[in-house]
Design a protein around this motif. Sequence first.
Motif, short mmCIF file in Angstrom:
data_model
loop_
_atom_site.label_atom_id
_atom_site.label_comp_id
_atom_site.label_asym_id
_atom_site.label_seq_id
_atom_site.Cartn_x
_atom_site.Cartn_y
_atom_site.Cartn_z
N ILE A 1 -11.36 14.38 0.54
CA ILE A 1 -10.32 13.57 -0.08
C ILE A 1 -8.97 14.04 0.46
N LEU B 1 -11.12 2.44 -2.11
CA LEU B 1 -11.71 3.70 -2.56
C LEU B 1 -12.93 3.45 -3.43
N ASP C 1 -2.18 0.48 0.36
CA ASP C 1 -3.40 0.12 -0.36
C ASP C 1 -4.61 0.62 0.41
N VAL C 2 -5.50 1.32 -0.28
CA VAL C 2 -6.71 1.85 0.35
C VAL C 2 -7.92 1.45 -0.49
N HIS D 1 -11.91 10.05 2.79
CA HIS D 1 -11.09 9.05 2.13
C HIS D 1 -9.64 9.49 2.24
N ARG E 1 -4.79 13.26 0.89
CA ARG E 1 -3.66 12.50 0.36
C ARG E 1 -2.92 11.74 1.46
N LEU F 1 -10.95 8.48 -8.07
CA LEU F 1 -9.84 8.56 -7.14
C LEU F 1 -8.80 7.49 -7.44
N LYS F 2 -7.60 7.75 -6.95
CA LYS F 2 -6.52 6.76 -6.97
C LYS F 2 -5.75 6.88 -5.67
N ALA F 3 -5.04 5.84 -5.34
CA ALA F 3 -4.23 5.87 -4.12
C ALA F 3 -3.10 6.89 -4.26
N SER F 4 -2.86 7.64 -3.21
CA SER F 4 -1.79 8.65 -3.23
C SER F 4 -0.42 8.04 -2.97
N ALA G 1 -5.75 9.17 -0.54
CA ALA G 1 -6.35 9.23 -1.87
C ALA G 1 -6.08 10.57 -2.53
N GLU G 2 -6.15 10.58 -3.85
CA GLU G 2 -6.08 11.82 -4.61
C GLU G 2 -6.93 11.67 -5.86
#
Length: 489
Positions: free
Chosen positions: A205, A264, A261-262, A234, A207, A253-256, A237-238
Motif C-alpha cells: 500500500i 481500490l 481517483d484510484v 496499490h 500513498r 483503504l481510501k485514496a491518499s 492509497a492509505e
Amino acid sequence: MTHFDLLLIGTGSGNMFLDDRFSGLNVAIAEEWHFGGTCLNVGCIPTKMFVYPATIAEQAADATDYNLSTEFNSVDWSALQKRIFDRVDAIEAGGRDYRSGDRQPNVTVVAEHVHFTGAKTVRTASGQDITADRIVIAAGASPVIPAAEGLEPQLVDTEGYPVFTSNSIMRIPAKPERLVIIGSGIIAMEFAHVFAGFGTEVTVIARGPRLLGNIDEEVSQEFTDLFERTHTVHRGAEVASYSFDDDQVSVTLKASGRLGDVDLPSQIDADAVLIATGRTPNTKGLNVVDAGFDVLDDARLSVDSRQRVLAHGQPVPGVFALGDISSPHQLKHVANHEADVVGDNLTVDVAAGEPGAAAEADLREVNHHAVPGAVFTSPQVAYVGITEEEARQAGHATSVKVQKYSDVAYGWAMADDPGIVKLIADKSTHQILGAHIVGHEASMIVQPLIQAMAFGQRADEVAKRQYWIHPALPEVVENALLGLELDGD
C-alpha cells in the motif's frame, strides 16, 4: 544523584568511539534496548541475511528466461531465523558483556530509559538522577505508526497482535501466507522482496504515485514499473481502518489524494500487516526540549558541523549527538562516520579541560558529501548525489545520460534483464553530480561513482583513464560516463 565524566545515550554507532582514549573517565552508558542499535538487531545486518536467500529463492522460481527449469519449493523459516539470530544475538550479548564486565571497570551500564531534566541532567525510568560533564546522544530513531481506525498502536509489535514494524517482523514464529505492507520506502521494499521471495502473497500500500519516491523521479518510475510486474501494489492509497478476526487482520483503504481517483479493493485480508512508513528520531522520548536543545521540524536534534548539540543556535559545551537522532541521513555508514568525528572531537574537548574549551580549529567537521544509499530489493537500487531536478534547481548546466543494462555484454548474459544507470553531470566542470541505478548488483557497481564524487574526479577522466574489465557488468557505468555530453569533448 550520581555524577559521571561522560554519559553516552544509545549503543548503536554511539558505542563505537568509546575506546582507550576515554579509559581515564568515569563513564555511564544508558541503554534501555539492545546493544548494537538498529543496524545490528533489526536493521541492516539481519535484513540482508534474509534478503540474500530470498534473492536465491526468487531466481530459482523464475529462471525460464535463462533457459533453465528450476523451482522454489519452500523455506525452513525457523532454521533461517536461527542461523541469522544466533549470530546477531551473540554479538549483542558480547557487546553488553564487554561494557558491563570487569574489562571496563570505568564504565557503568544503565539498562533503562532516561530522559533529560536539564542540559546536563537525566532521570532514569526508576527515578535516579544522573549528571555528567559531557554527554553524547546517540539514541536513534523508531518506527512511525500512522493512526487509523481500529488500530491500537500500543499493541503493535506485541505477541498475538498481527501488526508489526521492522522491529519485530523478522522474529515472527511463522512465515505469513498473506502479508500487507504499508509504505513504499526502503524498509517496505526490502521486506516486500524478502517475503515475496519466500512465497508469501504480498500486497503493498503506497500513498504516493511511485515507489521509492524520494529518489530521482525517472529512476523511481523505472523501479515502480519493474516492481509492479511481479508484485501487487496499490498506489495513491492509505489505510482507512483495521479489523481483527481470530488470526486474521483486514484493512480497508481510501485514496491518499496524491494520485487522484484510484480504483481500490474494498478490503484486503491478511495474516499480518507490516507498517513500514519511515522512522522518526527519538527526541520526544528523551525530552530534549526540557534540556533546552534545538529540535528541527522533522524531529531531529539540531547539531552543527562538528556534531555539537545546539541550544538557541549555539553549541552546548560538551554535548554531542550522532546518528539517526540528529543526522539528515538515516544510514549506518553515515552514523559510523559521525561517531568517528564525535570520538575525535570529544577527545580534544576533554584535553582542553572545561567542556567546550577546545579551539574551533582543533575540531573535525563532519563530511556529508557524496553520501550513498542502496535498497536491497528486487531489482536493487543504489544512489549517490543529487537528482536531475535538484541539479537543475541548483543552476547547473546539466548533462544527463541513461544507460540500459541490456546495452552491454553482461546484460546480454543476463538475458537482457531490465536495469538502468542514470548519471547527472555538470557540463562545464565535468563533475558527477548524481548517480542513480536500478538493476542487478546496483549496490556494487555504484561504488566507482561514489569514489569519483568523493575525490572530485571528472566524469571523462573516470571513464577514460582506467581499465574497465570486459565484459563485466560495470561496463554499463563506463558507457554511461562516456555518453555524457560535456563541454570541450
